[in-house]
Design a protein around this motif. Structure first.
Motif, PDB file in Angstrom:
ATOM      1  N   ASN A  23       0.845  -1.190   0.000  1.00 33.71           N
ATOM      2  CA  ASN A  23       0.000   0.000   0.000  1.00 33.71           C
ATOM      3  C   ASN A  23       0.886   1.247   0.000  1.00 33.71           C
ATOM      4  OD1 ASN A  23      -2.523  -1.450   0.326  1.00 33.71           O
ATOM      5  ND2 ASN A  23      -1.764  -1.954   2.353  1.00 33.71           N
ATOM      6  N   PRO A  24       1.554   1.504  -1.132  1.00 33.02           N
ATOM      7  CA  PRO A  24       2.491   2.624  -1.155  1.00 33.02           C
ATOM      8  C   PRO A  24       1.776   3.964  -0.999  1.00 33.02           C
ATOM      9  CG  PRO A  24       2.149   1.760  -3.354  1.00 33.02           C
ATOM     10  CD  PRO A  24       1.428   0.846  -2.412  1.00 33.02           C
ATOM     11  N   THR A  25       2.478   4.898  -0.436  1.00 32.46           N
ATOM     12  CA  THR A  25       1.921   6.232  -0.246  1.00 32.46           C
ATOM     13  C   THR A  25       2.044   7.039  -1.530  1.00 32.46           C
ATOM     14  OG1 THR A  25       4.027   7.189   0.430  1.00 32.46           O
ATOM     15  CG2 THR A  25       2.647   6.218   2.175  1.00 32.46           C
ATOM     16  N   ASP A  26       1.238   8.069  -1.632  1.00 34.25           N
ATOM     17  CA  ASP A  26       1.328   8.967  -2.781  1.00 34.25           C
ATOM     18  C   ASP A  26       2.740   9.548  -2.893  1.00 34.25           C
ATOM     19  OD1 ASP A  26      -1.349   8.505  -3.277  1.00 34.25           O
ATOM     20  OD2 ASP A  26      -2.023  10.429  -2.492  1.00 34.25           O
ATOM     21  N   ASP A  27       3.312   9.946  -1.752  1.00 32.28           N
ATOM     22  CA  ASP A  27       4.658  10.528  -1.776  1.00 32.28           C
ATOM     23  C   ASP A  27       5.690   9.543  -2.312  1.00 32.28           C
ATOM     24  OD1 ASP A  27       3.731  12.932  -0.775  1.00 32.28           O
ATOM     25  OD2 ASP A  27       4.288  12.485   1.296  1.00 32.28           O
ATOM     26  N   ALA A  28       5.591   8.292  -1.895  1.00 32.38           N
ATOM     27  CA  ALA A  28       6.539   7.281  -2.363  1.00 32.38           C
ATOM     28  C   ALA A  28       6.385   7.052  -3.864  1.00 32.38           C
ATOM     29  CB  ALA A  28       6.341   5.970  -1.613  1.00 32.38           C
ATOM     30  N   ARG A 115       5.469  -2.587 -11.547  1.00 35.51           N
ATOM     31  CA  ARG A 115       4.224  -3.238 -11.118  1.00 35.51           C
ATOM     32  C   ARG A 115       3.582  -2.454  -9.970  1.00 35.51           C
ATOM     33  NH1 ARG A 115       2.822  -7.800 -12.706  1.00 35.51           N
ATOM     34  NH2 ARG A 115       4.912  -8.485 -13.279  1.00 35.51           N
ATOM     35  N   MET A 116       4.391  -2.013  -9.018  1.00 34.62           N
ATOM     36  CA  MET A 116       3.884  -1.248  -7.878  1.00 34.62           C
ATOM     37  C   MET A 116       3.322   0.100  -8.350  1.00 34.62           C
ATOM     38  SD  MET A 116       5.789  -0.484  -4.226  1.00 34.62           S
ATOM     39  CE  MET A 116       7.314  -0.036  -5.023  1.00 34.62           C
ATOM     40  N   LEU A 117       4.024   0.773  -9.259  1.00 30.84           N
ATOM     41  CA  LEU A 117       3.563   2.063  -9.775  1.00 30.84           C
ATOM     42  C   LEU A 117       2.267   1.900 -10.563  1.00 30.84           C
ATOM     43  CD1 LEU A 117       4.173   5.088  -9.992  1.00 30.84           C
ATOM     44  CD2 LEU A 117       5.523   4.582 -12.034  1.00 30.84           C
ATOM     45  N   VAL A 118       2.193   0.882 -11.406  1.00 32.80           N
ATOM     46  CA  VAL A 118       0.973   0.637 -12.188  1.00 32.80           C
ATOM     47  C   VAL A 118      -0.201   0.344 -11.255  1.00 32.80           C
ATOM     48  CG1 VAL A 118      -0.137  -1.006 -13.763  1.00 32.80           C
ATOM     49  CG2 VAL A 118       2.103  -0.044 -14.335  1.00 32.80           C
ATOM     50  N   SER A 119       0.031  -0.430 -10.224  1.00 32.59           N
ATOM     51  CA  SER A 119      -1.030  -0.731  -9.258  1.00 32.59           C
ATOM     52  C   SER A 119      -1.541   0.556  -8.623  1.00 32.59           C
ATOM     53  CB  SER A 119      -0.500  -1.681  -8.191  1.00 32.59           C
ATOM     54  OG  SER A 119      -1.486  -1.943  -7.233  1.00 32.59           O
ATOM     55  N   TRP A 120      -0.625   1.432  -8.264  1.00 31.59           N
ATOM     56  CA  TRP A 120      -1.010   2.717  -7.667  1.00 31.59           C
ATOM     57  C   TRP A 120      -1.780   3.561  -8.690  1.00 31.59           C
ATOM     58  CZ3 TRP A 120       0.748   7.766  -8.791  1.00 31.59           C
ATOM     59  CH2 TRP A 120       0.330   8.733  -7.874  1.00 31.59           C
ATOM     60  N   ILE A 121      -1.291   3.602  -9.927  1.00 31.38           N
ATOM     61  CA  ILE A 121      -1.969   4.378 -10.979  1.00 31.38           C
ATOM     62  C   ILE A 121      -3.403   3.878 -11.160  1.00 31.38           C
ATOM     63  CG2 ILE A 121      -2.024   4.824 -13.475  1.00 31.38           C
ATOM     64  CD1 ILE A 121       1.112   4.820 -13.315  1.00 31.38           C
TER      65      ILE A 121
END
Length: 126
Positions: A23-28, A115-121
């Motif tokens: 569950n990455p933060t917006d800042d990360a 993968r983490m960035l795409v999930s956040w997007i």
């Protein structure tokens, strides 16, 4: 007893670290996108003009999230696009953006980070 306490504390720390990655933060994610060069072509919010004042180079991430909302396999498909690039002949963003294709970015971002960035997007709401 001390070693059991250390093991519990260590396991808790590992759980928190894994949770932060899941569950990455917006800042990360902003930091990762900046370090990977993503903002050279993309913005988060729609409507932002490109560097030349014309249509943006790539679609905003909120537009991407709306386009792929609920589509099976979207995360894997978009992760592949980030890493391998896209074809200018198959772009469904033509006329909406000034860029013709996404270049491959495997040299700028790891598969795990992509993968983490795409999930956040995909989690962004318009």
């Amino acid at each position: 007893m001390k070693s059991i306490h250390q093991a519990v504390v260590g396991a808790l720390g590992l759980t928190l670290a894994v949770s932060a990655l899941a569950n990455p933060t917006d800042d990360a994610m902003h930091k990762l996108a900046t370090e990977s060069g993503c903002f050279a072509c993309h913005s988060i919010e729609p409507g932002k003009a490109g560097p030349d004042g014309l249509k943006p180079v790539g679609p905003s991430w909120k537009e991407v999230a709306a386009q792929y909302a609920g589509k099976p396999g979207a995360q894997e498909f978009l992760t592949r696009i980030v890493l391998e690039g896209s074809s200018p002949y198959a772009s469904h963003w033509q006329g909406k953006v000034s860029g013709l294709a996404m270049p491959p970015n495997a040299v700028a971002i790891t598969e795990g980070n992509a993968r983490m960035l795409v999930s956040w997007i995909l989690s962004l709401k318009k």
